[in-house]
Scaffold this active site. Structure first.
Site, PDB file in Angstrom:
ATOM      1  CB  CYS A  24      -8.773   5.255   8.260  1.00  0.00           C
ATOM      2  SG  CYS A  24     -10.042   6.153   7.806  1.00  0.00           S
ATOM      3  CG  ASP A  63      -1.647   1.366   1.260  1.00  0.00           C
ATOM      4  OD1 ASP A  63      -1.594   2.141   0.520  1.00  0.00           O
ATOM      5  OD2 ASP A  63      -2.271   1.472   2.370  1.00  0.00           O
TER       6      ASP A  63
HETATM    7  N1  C6P Z   1      -5.484   7.999   4.153  1.00  0.00           N
HETATM    8  C1  C6P Z   1      -5.329   9.960   5.518  1.00  0.00           C
HETATM    9  O1  C6P Z   1      -5.844  10.822   5.957  1.00  0.00           O
HETATM   10  P1  C6P Z   1      -8.017   6.348  -0.539  1.00  0.00           P
HETATM   11  O2  C6P Z   1      -9.293   6.772   0.552  1.00  0.00           O
HETATM   12  O3  C6P Z   1      -8.604   5.320  -1.168  1.00  0.00           O
HETATM   13  O4  C6P Z   1      -7.739   7.459  -1.280  1.00  0.00           O
HETATM   14  O5  C6P Z   1      -6.707   6.014   0.426  1.00  0.00           O
HETATM   15  C2  C6P Z   1      -7.125   4.894   1.364  1.00  0.00           C
HETATM   16  C3  C6P Z   1      -5.635   4.890   2.247  1.00  0.00           C
HETATM   17  C4  C6P Z   1      -5.046   3.746   2.000  1.00  0.00           C
HETATM   18  N2  C6P Z   1      -3.605   3.585   2.710  1.00  0.00           N
HETATM   19  C5  C6P Z   1      -3.236   4.704   3.248  1.00  0.00           C
HETATM   20  C6  C6P Z   1      -1.893   4.366   3.817  1.00  0.00           C
HETATM   21  C7  C6P Z   1      -3.791   5.850   3.417  1.00  0.00           C
HETATM   22  O6  C6P Z   1      -3.249   6.822   3.968  1.00  0.00           O
HETATM   23  C8  C6P Z   1      -5.181   6.015   2.765  1.00  0.00           C
HETATM   24  C9  C6P Z   1      -6.040   7.262   3.065  1.00  0.00           C
HETATM   25  C10 C6P Z   1      -6.099   9.240   4.309  1.00  0.00           C
HETATM   26  O7  C6P Z   1      -4.637   9.275   6.122  1.00  0.00           O
HETATM   27  C11 C6P Z   1      -7.855   9.167   4.616  1.00  0.00           C
HETATM   28  S1  C6P Z   1      -8.060   8.175   6.082  1.00  0.00           S
END
Ligand code: C6P
Length: 405
Positions: free
Chosen positions: A363, A199
């Site tokens: 999250c 990720d």
């Molecule tokens: N973190 C933060 O404020 P999306 O929502 O699909 O673009 O990304 C998800 C995601 C997955 N992995 C990591 C390591 C992330 O940081 C995030 C998104 C944001 O930290 C929103 S919670």
């Protein structure tokens, strides 16, 4: 050396007031600001070249298709994939990770198999695997994190076994900033025959990433965290794996032949790109890649490392401030708690000083539990932040402490 003043001119939110005040933005880990080059590319598509891709032979459709597909070429070079077809457009890292969990894990895992993640994963790299485990009978295991926010690699070694079929680990923690040793992790995963997904959501705008050098099997990231539009993301996958995986979603574009009895599927990457994609977003993402390339990831990293060190030192001047996440190898995220103040109160008060901080569990609830905090306040830095921004933050935090003492 980056010309920060010039960069700030590209990001108009750095100087344009919002409801009378210029907001100092410390929430780039949630989403980065967008440079005008990206906004112009999106506008140009909508105002001058709007049409669907991969469908028509009229000029506009050809132009849009070429622009859309040129982002794939740019990304191929950007993360150094062997083939352009290994870049699958998604709406974000979340969808990319769900794609692997739904398609790969559900097709190839069976009871007794194990998936190995870590305690510092974003929910997007936990929940899809939990669902895949429920459906397949596989078991989810998690590598612990130490008190500084580093993965405990001795425990990783113990948890990894012949039963492990998938390892999925975050490159850079969104909640702590820890940069994980992903090349070593990929190599260890391969030594037991597991595939390894990374990720890289928080890595792409800070570090040079080379998927062939890492040898990872899958990589997920979001365009909006690398100066691109929201609703864009990428799944990188090795061609031989993507080829043997079943489709994730079905509909237009992902088919070869459809009869009422049976459907055959399109070749990569289209097999995994059902329906009209986010054309404007992907074109904007191409402009974001150009933008990063122009600045150079080496220069970006050097600047952000300097700013992170400065911010870390200065924030520790604030009485009662404790940084959560002090790994040796960190990207530009500072999570913190302040005495016994609830992080929501910190951010609410900081907002009154026109500072945009994020608070909450980010999250990453299992990580918050591990670090023994319900939540943190988080300042995440990017190329448009300056030492003056950090000084403003430190001054506001000192005032907040005074107010409560
Ligand atoms: N973190 C933060 O404020 P999306 O929502 O699909 O673009 O990304 C998800 C995601 C997955 N992995 C990591 C390591 C992330 O940081 C995030 C998104 C944001 O930290 C929103 S919670």
């Amino acid at each position: 050396m980056l010309n920060i003043e010039k960069i700030r001119e590209d990001f108009c939110q750095c100087s344009n007031p919002f409801e009378g005040n210029v907001i100092t933005y410390f929430d780039s880990a949630a989403t980065t600001l967008k440079p005008k080059q990206v906004v112009d590319a999106v506008n140009n598509y909508y105002l001058a070249e709007c049409s669907n891709v991969h469908r028509g032979i009229h000029t506009l459709s050809e132009v849009s298709t070429n622009r859309f597909e040129s982002t794939r070429d740019k990304l191929q070079e950007f993360i150094n994939t062997k083939k352009r077809e290994e870049i699958i457009f998604t709406k974000g890292a979340t969808e990319a990770l769900n794609l692997v969990a739904s398609s790969y894990a559900e097709a190839f895992l069976k009871p007794g198999d194990e998936i190995l993640i870590s305690e510092m994963e974003h929910h997007s790299n936990i929940v899809p695997w939990q669902i895949a485990c429920e459906k397949t009978g596989a078991t989810l295991k998690a590598v612990p994190v130490d008190k500084n926010g580093d993965l405990v690699m001795e425990e990783f070694d113990k948890l990894l076994s012949e039963k492990t079929k998938i390892v999925s680990i975050v490159y850079v923690s969104n909640a702590l900033g820890t940069i994980n040793p992903v090349k070593e992790i990929v190599s260890k995963a391969h030594s037991v025959g597991a595939v390894c997904a990374i990720d890289a959501c928080q890595a792409l705008s800070h570090l040079k990433v080379d998927v062939q050098d890492l040898d990872c099997d899958f990589m997920a990231f979001s365009g909006h965290k690398m100066f691109g539009p929201t609703g864009t993301g990428v799944l990188y996958g090795k061609e031989e794996l993507l080829n043997k995986m079943p489709p994730y979603q079905s509909g237009g574009d992902m088919i070869d032949q459809v009869t009422l009895e049976k459907t055959t599927y399109n070749v990569l990457p289209h097999k995994f790109e059902a329906g009209t994609p986010n054309i404007a977003g992907v074109i904007g993402l191409g402009a974001a890649v150009d933008y990063i390339n122009e600045l150079g990831l080496g220069s970006i990293k050097e600047y952000e490392d300097g700013l992170l060190n400065y911010a870390t030192e200065r924030m520790l001047e604030v009485p009662g401030l404790r940084i959560i996440g002090t790994a040796k190898n960190k990207a530009s995220v500072i999570s913190f708690v302040l005495k016994d103040l609830h992080p929501h109160d910190i951010a609410t008060l900081a907002n009154k000083y026109h500072l945009a901080l994020r608070t909450g569990h980010h999250c990453a609830q299992p990580l918050m539990k591990r670090m023994n905090v319900p939540a943190t306040a988080r300042a995440s830095l990017s190329i448009y932040n300056t030492r003056e921004d950090v000084d403003k933050l430190v001054m506001a935090l000192k005032k907040i402490v005074e107010l409560f003492s």
